[in-house]
Design a protein around this motif. Structure first.
Motif, PDB file in Angstrom:
ATOM      1  N   THR A  18       0.802  -1.225   0.000  1.00  0.00           N
ATOM      2  CA  THR A  18       0.000   0.000   0.000  1.00  0.00           C
ATOM      3  C   THR A  18       0.833   1.273   0.000  1.00  0.00           C
ATOM      4  O   THR A  18       0.288   2.374   0.129  1.00  0.00           O
ATOM      5  CB  THR A  18      -0.930   0.019   1.225  1.00  0.00           C
ATOM      6  N   GLU A  19       2.148   1.147  -0.137  1.00  0.00           N
ATOM      7  CA  GLU A  19       3.015   2.323  -0.208  1.00  0.00           C
ATOM      8  C   GLU A  19       3.955   2.188  -1.387  1.00  0.00           C
ATOM      9  O   GLU A  19       4.262   1.075  -1.831  1.00  0.00           O
ATOM     10  CB  GLU A  19       3.833   2.482   1.086  1.00  0.00           C
ATOM     11  N   TRP A  20       4.420   3.323  -1.887  1.00  0.00           N
ATOM     12  CA  TRP A  20       5.388   3.314  -2.981  1.00  0.00           C
ATOM     13  C   TRP A  20       6.708   3.849  -2.459  1.00  0.00           C
ATOM     14  O   TRP A  20       6.834   5.027  -2.148  1.00  0.00           O
ATOM     15  CB  TRP A  20       4.892   4.168  -4.146  1.00  0.00           C
ATOM     16  N   LYS A  21       7.682   2.955  -2.347  1.00  0.00           N
ATOM     17  CA  LYS A  21       9.019   3.323  -1.885  1.00  0.00           C
ATOM     18  C   LYS A  21      10.008   2.873  -2.966  1.00  0.00           C
ATOM     19  O   LYS A  21      10.490   1.741  -2.940  1.00  0.00           O
ATOM     20  CB  LYS A  21       9.329   2.632  -0.561  1.00  0.00           C
ATOM     21  N   PRO A  22      10.304   3.756  -3.926  1.00  0.00           N
ATOM     22  CA  PRO A  22      11.119   3.354  -5.075  1.00  0.00           C
ATOM     23  C   PRO A  22      12.481   2.761  -4.716  1.00  0.00           C
ATOM     24  O   PRO A  22      12.994   1.903  -5.437  1.00  0.00           O
ATOM     25  CB  PRO A  22      11.279   4.673  -5.845  1.00  0.00           C
ATOM     26  N   VAL A  23      13.080   3.195  -3.604  1.00  0.00           N
ATOM     27  CA  VAL A  23      14.413   2.698  -3.235  1.00  0.00           C
ATOM     28  C   VAL A  23      14.315   1.642  -2.141  1.00  0.00           C
ATOM     29  O   VAL A  23      14.665   0.476  -2.333  1.00  0.00           O
ATOM     30  CB  VAL A  23      15.325   3.858  -2.794  1.00  0.00           C
ATOM     31  N   THR A  24      13.818   2.033  -0.979  1.00  0.00           N
ATOM     32  CA  THR A  24      13.775   1.104   0.160  1.00  0.00           C
ATOM     33  C   THR A  24      12.787  -0.037  -0.064  1.00  0.00           C
ATOM     34  O   THR A  24      12.917  -1.099   0.539  1.00  0.00           O
ATOM     35  CB  THR A  24      13.412   1.848   1.449  1.00  0.00           C
ATOM     36  N   GLY A  25      11.822   0.165  -0.958  1.00  0.00           N
ATOM     37  CA  GLY A  25      10.843  -0.886  -1.226  1.00  0.00           C
ATOM     38  C   GLY A  25      11.416  -2.081  -1.958  1.00  0.00           C
ATOM     39  O   GLY A  25      10.731  -3.086  -2.141  1.00  0.00           O
ATOM     40  N   ALA A  26      12.682  -1.992  -2.386  1.00  0.00           N
ATOM     41  CA  ALA A  26      13.296  -3.125  -3.073  1.00  0.00           C
ATOM     42  C   ALA A  26      13.487  -4.308  -2.133  1.00  0.00           C
ATOM     43  O   ALA A  26      13.572  -5.460  -2.577  1.00  0.00           O
ATOM     44  CB  ALA A  26      14.641  -2.716  -3.663  1.00  0.00           C
ATOM     45  N   LEU A  27      13.545  -4.025  -0.831  1.00  0.00           N
ATOM     46  CA  LEU A  27      13.691  -5.099   0.155  1.00  0.00           C
ATOM     47  C   LEU A  27      12.319  -5.474   0.706  1.00  0.00           C
ATOM     48  O   LEU A  27      11.562  -4.605   1.122  1.00  0.00           O
ATOM     49  CB  LEU A  27      14.595  -4.652   1.305  1.00  0.00           C
ATOM     50  N   PRO A  28      11.999  -6.759   0.764  1.00  0.00           N
ATOM     51  CA  PRO A  28      10.726  -7.188   1.364  1.00  0.00           C
ATOM     52  C   PRO A  28      10.845  -7.147   2.884  1.00  0.00           C
ATOM     53  O   PRO A  28      11.944  -6.973   3.423  1.00  0.00           O
ATOM     54  CB  PRO A  28      10.579  -8.624   0.865  1.00  0.00           C
TER      55      PRO A  28
END
Length: 317
Positions: A18-28
């Protein structure tokens, strides 16, 4: 990427992050606390409150849909790096042919824009009132991807020609090729709307729908609303506009063969023939996941083959 996107849609996984984190979102999520935080965010939206929550979704169930959405986003990041890093390297070395820098930058920008459109699509479904993403944003997301694919194929073919003949000029888009592209575009748009509205489930028979050629359509909100929202009408249009696409592609293939690129003509025929069979099979199996994914994947191959054919008839010495 297109296959994983199809699986993400068909498994209803697209709203799991439910969030868009272009950099940190690469890690689950890596800890139980992080997983619980992600799950709690998902529990605030309508898809969970109205569908998955009452159905008894567990954290294990949530991890399954999270995996597909995370994989889809990760592939997007990898594709961006796979394009941007070599582009920067060849740019610094002065190895990019004259006139191609703007086009390559445009393709990179399209890739970034695709990510933005993907987030707007997800965001359209993040509320307590709706349980799915907007089919309009889904179509923008899918069509941008396929347009980018066609641009990549076209550019690659231009560069291949240039490597064989240093004086070769980029291919031009002929009038009929543009018309064929428009006809294919309409079919892709209809297909995206069918997918976004789950209209593939409107009928599990072919060629008839509800025992009749033309199904019952809700006209109460006007023609415009029915054309963009009614699942029965959109399903009907998607299955029969396909034959307009076939007619245009057959003519294009003849032009391609006359241009001396038989392989492209074979690719076009193979792609649309397979796509029609997969479409019928998808309908008659009640949208079996593996068939629906193959239908989307072969649709992408059809776009690539059409771009190849259009390039073939527009080649210049």
């Amino acid at each position: 990427m297109i296959a994983v996107g199809g699986i993400t849609r068909l498994t209803e996984s697209g709203l799991s992050i439910t969030e868009w984190k272009p950099v940190t979102g690469a890690l689950p999520p890596l800890t139980e606390a992080q997983w619980q935080a992600e799950f709690q965010g998902y529990q605030q939206i309508g898809e969970y409150r109205q569908i998955n929550g009452p159905a008894g979704m567990t954290l294990s169930d949530y991890k399954f849909i999270y995996f597909w959405e995370w994989s889809h986003r990760l592939l997007g990041r990898l594709i961006g790096l796979a394009f941007a890093l070599p582009l920067a390297w060849y740019w610094v070395r002065g190895a990019i042919p004259k006139g191609y820098k703007p086009r390559l930058l445009a393709l990179l920008a399209l890739g970034g824009l695709q990510g933005v459109f993907g987030w707007y699509m997800v965001r359209s479904g993040l509320s307590e009132k709706v349980t799915d993403v907007s089919h309009f944003w889904l179509s923008i997301h899918l069509l941008t991807a396929l347009f980018t694919l066609a641009g990549l194929v076209w550019t690659a073919l231009d560069l291949i020609q240039l490597s064989r003949n240093p004086s070769a000029r980029p291919a031009r888009l002929t009038g009929f090729a543009a018309l064929t592209g428009l006809i294919v575009f309409v079919q892709l748009l209809l297909g995206a709307w069918v997918a976004g509205l789950n209209a593939g489930l409107a009928s599990d028979t072919w060629p008839l729908m509800q025992g009749r050629l033309f199904p019952e359509v809700d006209w109460s909100k006007g023609f415009g609303w029915a054309l963009t929202h009614d699942p029965y009408l959109l399903h009907f249009l998607h299955r029969w506009w396909a034959w307009v696409v076939v007619a245009a592609l057959v003519v294009l293939s003849r032009k391609v063969r006359r241009a001396g690129v038989r392989q492209a003509a074979v690719a076009i025929h193979s792609a649309f023939g397979t796509q029609i069979l997969l479409g019928i099979a998808t309908v008659m199996t009640g949208v079996a996941l593996w068939l629906a994914v193959l239908h989307q994947l072969v649709g992408a191959l059809l776009v690539a083959a059409t771009a190849w054919g259009a390039h073939s008839v527009g080649r210049r010495p």
